[in-house]
Design a protein around this motif. Structure first.
Motif, PDB file in Angstrom:
ATOM      1  N   ALA A 147       7.465   8.957  55.170  1.00 56.45           N
ATOM      2  CA  ALA A 147       7.109   9.765  56.326  1.00 56.45           C
ATOM      3  C   ALA A 147       8.217   9.660  57.373  1.00 56.45           C
ATOM      4  O   ALA A 147       9.046   8.750  57.342  1.00 56.45           O
ATOM      5  CB  ALA A 147       5.777   9.314  56.924  1.00 56.45           C
ATOM      6  N   GLY A 148       8.205  10.620  58.298  1.00 55.49           N
ATOM      7  CA  GLY A 148       9.159  10.586  59.400  1.00 55.49           C
ATOM      8  C   GLY A 148      10.028  11.826  59.464  1.00 55.49           C
ATOM      9  O   GLY A 148       9.983  12.696  58.584  1.00 55.49           O
ATOM     10  N   THR A 149      10.796  11.907  60.537  1.00 50.05           N
ATOM     11  CA  THR A 149      11.707  13.030  60.765  1.00 50.05           C
ATOM     12  C   THR A 149      13.104  12.480  61.019  1.00 50.05           C
ATOM     13  O   THR A 149      13.268  11.465  61.699  1.00 50.05           O
ATOM     14  CB  THR A 149      11.262  13.863  61.974  1.00 50.05           C
ATOM     15  N   LEU A 150      14.084  13.146  60.470  1.00 52.21           N
ATOM     16  CA  LEU A 150      15.467  12.740  60.733  1.00 52.21           C
ATOM     17  C   LEU A 150      16.365  13.958  60.731  1.00 52.21           C
ATOM     18  O   LEU A 150      16.013  15.027  60.225  1.00 52.21           O
ATOM     19  CB  LEU A 150      15.936  11.697  59.720  1.00 52.21           C
ATOM     20  N   TRP A 151      17.532  13.766  61.351  1.00 50.00           N
ATOM     21  CA  TRP A 151      18.550  14.812  61.415  1.00 50.00           C
ATOM     22  C   TRP A 151      19.862  14.250  60.899  1.00 50.00           C
ATOM     23  O   TRP A 151      20.266  13.131  61.238  1.00 50.00           O
ATOM     24  CB  TRP A 151      18.754  15.283  62.853  1.00 50.00           C
ATOM     25  N   TRP A 152      20.549  15.031  60.067  1.00 50.38           N
ATOM     26  CA  TRP A 152      21.906  14.718  59.646  1.00 50.38           C
ATOM     27  C   TRP A 152      22.874  15.595  60.426  1.00 50.38           C
ATOM     28  O   TRP A 152      22.611  16.787  60.625  1.00 50.38           O
ATOM     29  CB  TRP A 152      22.097  14.991  58.154  1.00 50.38           C
ATOM     30  N   GLY A 153      23.999  15.016  60.854  1.00 58.11           N
ATOM     31  CA  GLY A 153      24.989  15.792  61.589  1.00 58.11           C
ATOM     32  C   GLY A 153      26.405  15.381  61.255  1.00 58.11           C
ATOM     33  O   GLY A 153      26.678  14.236  60.887  1.00 58.11           O
ATOM     34  N   CYS A 154      27.318  16.335  61.355  1.00 57.72           N
ATOM     35  CA  CYS A 154      28.769  16.096  61.263  1.00 57.72           C
ATOM     36  C   CYS A 154      29.173  15.314  60.014  1.00 57.72           C
ATOM     37  O   CYS A 154      29.814  14.255  60.115  1.00 57.72           O
ATOM     38  CB  CYS A 154      29.267  15.377  62.510  1.00 57.72           C
TER      39      CYS A 154
END
Length: 217
Positions: A147-154
């Motif tokens: 579970a959970g939310t994440l963001w990948w960047g660059c």
């Protein structure tokens, strides 16, 4: 100094194209987020609702043997990593071998990595590559959590064993080209760049001149 000029071998580092979502749990999602930015670029938002990996996957063309480093920024909220799960991490498959970064298993909210990436954590993994039969590697941004939310960047793939400053410019050495045939003489143009202005289709000199043994040259 460990800081140097960097050529990022990944394309579409804003996740606009060329990335494929692979997921084990059907209700999980991964979408391009144009409202959450990392260093002025859109990010990939992952929402985990069940067990199994979800990864953003792409391939990168390399032009020489050596050591390379994959890196990417990560921001998480409510990430649940129970026993048997790895968390969020980077994975590279090169020459048939698999290499993974250390995992992130908690919140990144208190992490400071610079003015333009505050609250983000940077992961990285280095690996050897033998150029020849293989000319590409597979890159994955992986979340193995329930579970959970994440963001990948660059995301960045560069030569060397150190993750240097992120390069916002795509294909800075014009290694990726297309053959433009609109003029009297076919010429190489940058593949991910937009050609604008008058005169670009009338002169043989309006193109890329390279001594690399790539793109059929």
């Amino acid at each position: 100094s460990l800081i140097k000029s960097v050529i990022n071998r990944l394309t579409y580092t804003d996740f606009y194209s060329n990335w494929t979502v692979v997921k084990a749990y059907s209700s999980d999602s991964c979408t391009r987020d144009t409202s959450t930015w990392c260093m002025c670029l859109s990010t990939a938002k992952v929402v985990k609702k069940g067990a199994g990996e979800l990864s953003e996957r792409t391939t990168a063309v390399l032009f020489a043997s050596g050591t390379y480093t994959l890196s990417a920024y990560l921001k998480t909220t409510g990430l649940t990593v129970a026993d048997g799960y790895k968390g969020a991490f980077l994975r590279v498959t090169a020459n048939g071998e698999v290499y993974e970064s250390r995992p992130a298993i908690g919140s990144t909210g208190e992490i400071g990595t610079g003015t333009f990436a505050e609250g983000w954590e940077r992961l990285h993994v280095s690996f050897p590559f033998e150029y020849g039969t293989d000319t590409t590697v597979t890159v994955e941004l992986v979340c193995d959590a329930s579970a959970g939310t994440l963001w990948w960047g660059c995301p960045q793939l560069e030569e060397g064993s150190v993750a240097n400053h992120f390069n916002l410019i795509t294909d800075g050495d014009f290694s990726h080209t297309v053959n433009n045939t609109s003029g009297s003489v076919p010429r190489l143009f940058p593949a991910q760049w937009t050609i604008t202005g008058a005169g670009v289709s009338t002169s043989e000199l309006n193109g890329i001149v390279t001594d690399r043994s790539v793109n059929g040259m």
